[in-house]
Design an enzyme around this catalytic site. Structure first.
Site, PDB file in Angstrom:
ATOM      1  CD  GLU A 280      -0.337  -1.416   3.128  1.00 56.12           C
ATOM      2  OE1 GLU A 280      -0.253  -2.381   2.348  1.00 56.12           O
ATOM      3  OE2 GLU A 280      -0.334  -1.545   4.371  1.00 56.12           O
ATOM      4  CG  ASN A 281       5.069   1.005   0.195  1.00 57.60           C
ATOM      5  OD1 ASN A 281       4.517  -0.083   0.026  1.00 57.60           O
ATOM      6  ND2 ASN A 281       6.340   1.192  -0.096  1.00 57.60           N
TER       7      ASN A 281
END
Lengths: 241, 218
Positions: free
Chosen positions: B47-48
């Site tokens: 998710e980064n």
């Protein structure tokens, strides 16, 4: 005539105008893609009472963590604040106000702030402590909470390359929150590894257009790694096969 | 015998399907990547801002600009893409991720999950977990069935602050594979050598056991 030339010569100039009690939005995820020298400049200036908006708060001696020992941060809005002992101490002692915000909501708050959208509804956080005091509305049978956008007095950004007009290109996962933060600052300051001449960046490949950027400075970076994980080298390759 | 962390991951991996985009949380979930069957293609979302996460780098390949959501250095798989955090959570919140696997402290019969805070003890934050549980339809929670002291983590009502409300349908513990439906836990499978009685004893919330419960195949 400076025209669209955003390049400044010193970090003092880059952070000029930052005063006590301002809100600063910072790009970065963990220690990846953080504006490390702009943070150091805030430390050097000794600006206090800051509200910081950032996914994380660095570690004890690097990243935004360096603003903790001199109590420069009044409040932080972040999604994850582990990995930092002094942070935990100040938070538990009530010296530091912490507003834990889901990571996607935080990104969207910046995006909305930069896009002139004052608030938005999201399903994230419904029925959790994050929803406390927030308006709930139902759309198509599902509940959503109202989250407000964030605009910063300053946004501090780390990019890979910029041209003199402030067009930006990021590198790999060092992009993270940076393009969003860049849109949400009244004054957006970017530090980069390389400044190139106008026209050198392919317009199709620019991640952040220069319209969002006020100041650009070239820096050198430590790029500290938080979790150094590796696999053994392929034995065949190691042998040169 | 209770499952090891690797065995939990191994059983989760059996739920992967060809062409799935998958987000793996922190703790046991990343181990799932080690058990992706050879005959299917799965793409891992971090998710980064990375879709198509590869294996860990060799010493020579380490790049400070390339990490996963656990802040570990990683590589990119062929066909990977990079994007900013808003785009990443548009994928997650927009329901585009096919399967999310994440850990928890507690889960209850109403599908509530508590995974991010123990008041007074552990206040690190939710990271992307609240977005993941709110945005995904297909979620598997991996956790130990009970604490070291034998206190059940599968409850009638979560006691800790919630990460999400009514969003969990599947839990894989070291003892059992459980479905959450109609305000009850339903026992689907048991770990090899673990009896139904043992599972009942360590499950605090109402547990429905219907018919013979098969052992997991690992």
């Amino acid at each position: 005539m400076a025209g669209f030339d955003k390049v400044v010569a010193s970090y003092a100039e880059a952070m000029a105008g930052l005063t006590d009690n301002m809100t600063v939005i910072a790009g970065g995820f963990g220690l990846c893609g953080i504006p490390e020298n702009l943070i150091s400049e805030i430390e050097r200036k000794g600006t206090k009472g800051l509200t910081l908006v950032s996914n994380n708060c660095g570690v004890d001696d690097f990243g935004l963590g360096v603003l903790l020992p001199n109590r420069q941060i009044k409040k932080i809005i972040a999604s994850y604040v582990g990995e930092n002992a002094e942070f935990e101490r100040q938070m538990m002692a009530g010296e530091l106000e912490v507003e834990l915000t889901p990571q996607g909501t935080l990104a969207e708050k910046m995006r909305a702030g930069g896009a002139g959208i004052p608030a938005f509804f999201t399903a994230t956080g419904v029925g959790t402590p994050v929803a406390d005091g927030k308006e709930v509305r139902s759309f198509n049978g599902r509940d959503y909470i109202l989250e407000e956008a964030i605009v910063g007095d300053f946004a501090i950004i780390k990019a890979w390359k910029a041209d003199r007009y402030g067009n930006l290109v990021f590198r790999k996962t060092a992009r993270n929150f940076n393009p969003l933060a860049a849109t949400a600052g009244k004054i957006t300051v970017v530090e980069v590894e390389e400044i190139v001449e106008v026209g050198e960046l392919d317009p199709d490949q620019i991640h952040t257009p220069g319209i969002y950027v006020n100041r650009v400075i070239q820096g050198s970076f430590e790029k500290r790694i938080e979790q150094r994980t590796t696999r053994p080298a392929d034995p065949l390759i190691a042998k040169g096969a | 015998m209770a499952l090891s962390r690797e065995q939990i991951a191994q059983r989760v991996a059996q739920e992967l399907k060809d062409g799935y985009y998958v987000n793996l949380g922190i703790g046991i979930p990343p181990l799932v990547a080690n058990f992706i069957p050879d005959d299917i293609e799965v793409m891992l979302q971090s998710e980064n801002g990375l879709l198509g996460m590869g294996q860990f780098p060799t010493e020579d390949e380490i790049d400070a600009d390339l990490i996963n959501a656990g802040k570990q250095t990683v590589t990119m798989a062929a066909g990977a893409s990079i994007f900013d955090s808003a785009e990443s959570f548009a994928m997650i919140r927009g329901g585009h991720v096919d399967l999310t696997v994440l850990g928890a402290f507690e889960v209850d019969v109403n599908g509530n999950i508590a995974s991010y805070m123990i008041p007074g003890k552990l206040i690190k934050g939710m990271g992307g977990a609240m977005d993941l549980v709110a945005g995904a339809d297909n979620i598997i929670v991996t956790m130990t069935h009970a604490s070291k002291h034998g206190v059940s983590k599968l409850l009638s009502n979560c006691t800790l602050p919630l990460t999400g409300k009514g969003c969990i349908k599947k839990v894989l513990t070291d003892l059992a594979f459980i479905e959450i439906r109609d305000g009850k836990f339903h026992l689907l499978e048991r770990a090899p050598g673990v009896s139904v009685e043992e599972i009942i004893k360590l499950t605090d919330g109402e547990l429905v056991v219907s018919g013979e419960i098969a052992e997991m195949k690992l």
